[in-house]
Design a protein around this motif. Structure first.
Motif, short mmCIF file in Angstrom:
data_model
loop_
_atom_site.label_atom_id
_atom_site.label_comp_id
_atom_site.label_asym_id
_atom_site.label_seq_id
_atom_site.Cartn_x
_atom_site.Cartn_y
_atom_site.Cartn_z
N LYS A 36 4.21 -8.37 11.73
CA LYS A 36 4.30 -7.52 10.53
C LYS A 36 3.21 -6.44 10.54
CE LYS A 36 4.31 -7.82 5.47
NZ LYS A 36 4.26 -8.75 4.31
N ARG A 37 1.99 -6.84 10.87
CA ARG A 37 0.90 -5.85 10.94
C ARG A 37 1.20 -4.78 12.00
NH1 ARG A 37 -2.27 -10.58 10.18
NH2 ARG A 37 -2.57 -10.78 12.45
N TYR A 38 1.77 -5.22 13.10
CA TYR A 38 2.13 -4.29 14.17
C TYR A 38 3.17 -3.28 13.67
CZ TYR A 38 4.06 -2.72 18.68
OH TYR A 38 4.51 -1.97 19.74
N LEU A 39 4.18 -3.78 12.96
CA LEU A 39 5.22 -2.90 12.43
C LEU A 39 4.64 -1.92 11.41
CD1 LEU A 39 8.11 -5.50 11.97
CD2 LEU A 39 7.84 -3.83 13.82
N MET A 40 3.74 -2.41 10.58
CA MET A 40 3.09 -1.54 9.59
C MET A 40 2.35 -0.40 10.27
SD MET A 40 3.41 -2.31 6.31
CE MET A 40 4.02 -3.63 5.25
N SER A 41 1.73 -0.71 11.40
CA SER A 41 0.95 0.31 12.11
C SER A 41 1.84 1.38 12.74
CB SER A 41 0.09 -0.35 13.19
OG SER A 41 0.90 -0.82 14.28
N LEU A 42 3.11 1.08 12.92
CA LEU A 42 4.02 2.04 13.55
C LEU A 42 4.70 2.98 12.55
CD1 LEU A 42 5.85 -0.19 16.21
CD2 LEU A 42 3.81 1.21 16.49
N ALA A 43 4.55 2.69 11.26
CA ALA A 43 5.20 3.53 10.24
C ALA A 43 4.67 4.96 10.32
CB ALA A 43 4.96 2.94 8.86
N LYS A 44 5.56 5.90 10.09
CA LYS A 44 5.23 7.32 10.18
C LYS A 44 5.35 7.99 8.82
CE LYS A 44 4.42 7.37 14.54
NZ LYS A 44 3.08 7.68 15.05
N PRO A 45 4.65 9.10 8.62
CA PRO A 45 4.74 9.81 7.33
C PRO A 45 6.19 10.13 6.98
CG PRO A 45 2.95 10.71 8.64
CD PRO A 45 3.68 9.75 9.53
N GLY A 46 6.57 9.80 5.78
CA GLY A 46 7.93 10.05 5.32
C GLY A 46 8.12 9.48 3.93
N GLY B 42 0.83 -1.19 0.00
CA GLY B 42 0.00 0.00 0.00
C GLY B 42 0.87 1.25 0.00
N GLU B 43 0.66 2.10 0.99
CA GLU B 43 1.43 3.34 1.09
C GLU B 43 2.56 3.25 2.12
OE1 GLU B 43 -1.85 6.71 -0.10
OE2 GLU B 43 -1.84 6.03 1.99
N THR B 44 2.80 2.04 2.62
CA THR B 44 3.78 1.86 3.69
C THR B 44 4.99 1.07 3.22
OG1 THR B 44 2.00 1.87 5.34
CG2 THR B 44 4.13 0.97 6.03
N GLN B 45 6.17 1.53 3.62
CA GLN B 45 7.41 0.83 3.31
C GLN B 45 8.19 0.57 4.60
OE1 GLN B 45 11.11 2.42 0.88
NE2 GLN B 45 9.72 1.35 -0.53
N LEU B 46 8.50 -0.71 4.83
CA LEU B 46 9.34 -1.10 5.95
C LEU B 46 10.72 -1.46 5.42
CD1 LEU B 46 6.96 -3.49 7.96
CD2 LEU B 46 7.20 -1.01 8.18
N ILE B 47 11.75 -0.95 6.05
CA ILE B 47 13.13 -1.27 5.66
C ILE B 47 13.76 -2.06 6.80
CG2 ILE B 47 15.37 -0.34 5.00
CD1 ILE B 47 13.86 2.15 3.98
N LEU B 48 14.06 -3.33 6.53
CA LEU B 48 14.64 -4.21 7.53
C LEU B 48 16.16 -4.18 7.43
CD1 LEU B 48 12.33 -7.35 7.03
CD2 LEU B 48 11.96 -5.37 8.53
N LEU B 49 16.80 -3.89 8.54
CA LEU B 49 18.26 -3.88 8.59
C LEU B 49 18.71 -5.18 9.26
CD1 LEU B 49 18.64 -0.20 9.86
CD2 LEU B 49 18.51 -0.99 7.50
#
Length: 455
Positions: free
Chosen positions: A338-348, A143-150
């Protein structure tokens, strides 16, 4: 425009032709074809180009096709892969992003968890320690969310790096990943009876250095624990009885032992909040500025060690924002995390194009996958001393990827070990590596390996 259009058509026809020549599963080829079309059209011709209609790829077709719900394939063509990395991200209107550093002791399951979150195996995994040798990034875009895993190597001490002649990246990369992280996942192997009662000291040092970055405790391999009530006791020890700035109260242990939820079965007591300079962690604290970057010299590491003497004797960390229990290898409750992490994403702004899955090059992925098999099947220290040289990396006549790699070993008897009786060992490694790479690149892959003694 027409030359580039013809180039796109030629690539697509090559993939389609390979279906009849190689016998690759039709759904795999269809997925690969659709994704390569989207990459080519979006990057070369623009998102709304008419070439989509000429090639039979339009928004209605791709959005309704269930195959497109899978994560994108990684291109085995380095030029194509690099162009995606440098290509301007296809930013949505309300883009959100979250950078997540995954740290923990060696063999805690960090790469396994990263692969499960990504939905595609791009990081090497084995039962031996130090399979991951340097930091790599995985990208999840939904969707509109991007998670970057290090994804980072297991945290080790400077003395261990020196004693075993390990790469310096094992020492520095976990710390460097923290410098750009918005959130930290601390992974712990709860099946290890010797280490599960306390956090790794290097992990504690890292958390102490970067206290302004919110952290989450992830208790991994819970499927190997028969008595689930133990997990609640471990939660209490590893968090020092405090989660999200509040004292936790363990409810009925008998009932809790039957609870298989991903999140720890804890209740918060508002009257026992931690009082510190920043106050209890809140969702608004998630995106924070990184602390001052520290040097990587031996002197700076020594200074850090001096500052962390007060951590001696500590077993837990009282500043975790939340606790999760899961099994990365089985995928149990990974989607909950994963859903939890998606919910924590902030505008950027996104950092990568939505078709990027990893920052690793195709050749790096290949080397790591083959090395994973070497670690899995060769005894003791033998696989750690094998060097890899890629001799051939090309597309075959049927559209398949042909890889020829030479493995250099230190001793003659290591050659016999690697080849195996009747060549069975080397064939097995090549076959399994090819299967894994096929799932990464979504095309037929033929891996051939040869073994030589280093001169």
């Amino acid at each position: 425009m027409w030359p580039s259009m013809l180039c796109s058509l030629r690539v697509c026809s090559t993939i389609a032709w390979s279906a009849s020549r190689t016998g690759v599963h039709s759904s795999l080829l269809k997925r690969r074809l659709t994704q390569r079309l989207n990459v080519l059209v979006s990057c070369v011709h623009g998102k709304d180009s008419a070439i989509k209609h000429l090639l039979g790829v339009n928004e209605e077709t791709t959005s309704s096709d269930h195959l497109c719900q899978h994560p994108p394939a990684v291109s085995y063509d380095k030029v194509e892969h690099d162009s995606l990395l440098i290509h301007r991200p296809d930013q949505p209107v309300n883009a959100k992003v979250l950078r997540i550093a995954i740290i923990g002791a060696p063999n805690a399951g960090k790469s396994t968890l990263s692969n499960q979150l990504l939905g595609r195996k791009v990081f090497p995994v084995s039962k031996k320690v130090h399979t991951t040798r340097c930091q790599a990034q995985g990208v999840i875009t939904e969707g509109e969310t991007q998670l970057i895993l290090l994804d980072t190597p297991g945290m080790v001490t400077a003395s261990k790096v020196k004693r075993h002649n390990l790469e310096k990246s094992l020492l520095h990369d976990p710390w460097q990943s923290m410098e750009s992280a918005d959130l930290v996942l601390v992974l712990l192997d709860v099946s290890d009876h010797w280490t599960r009662c306390s956090l790794n000291f290097e992990v504690l040092k890292c958390l102490s250095q970067y206290q302004n970055i919110p952290s989450i405790l992830v208790m991994n391999k819970v499927d190997l624990i028969k008595q689930k009530g133990i997990l609640l006791d471990l939660t209490n020890q590893l968090t020092e009885g405090i989660v999200n700035g509040k004292k936790i109260v363990i409810k009925s242990l008998a009932k809790a032992s039957q609870n298989r939820d991903a999140k720890a079965n804890v209740a918060s007591s508002p009257s026992t909040q931690i009082q510190d300079d920043t106050g209890p962690l809140k969702e608004s604290n998630l995106v924070t500025e990184s602390p001052q970057v520290t040097g990587d010299s031996a002197a700076s590491i020594s200074e850090r060690n001096q500052d962390f003497r007060d951590l001696k004797g500590k077993k837990g960390w009282p500043h975790f924002q939340d606790v999760f229990m899961l099994s990365a290898v089985n995928g149990d409750e990974v989607q909950t995390l994963k859903r939890y992490l998606m919910s924590l994403a902030k505008p950027g702004e996104w950092e990568y194009h939505s078709d990027v899955v990893t920052s690793q090059s195709p050749q790096e992925i290949c080397n790591n996958i083959i090395r994973e098999k070497l670690l899995e099947y060769l005894p003791q220290e033998v696989p750690y001393n094998v060097s890899q040289i890629t001799e051939v990396w090309e597309e075959g006549p049927g559209g398949e990827l042909v890889i020829l790699q030479t493995l250099l070993v230190q001793k003659e008897n290591h050659v016999k070990l690697l080849i195996g009786v009747g060549g069975q060992m080397i064939k097995r490694i090549a076959l399994e590596a090819g299967q894994d790479l096929m799932n990464v690149f979504l095309c037929d892959v033929r891996v051939r390996l040869s073994v030589k003694v280093k001169k």
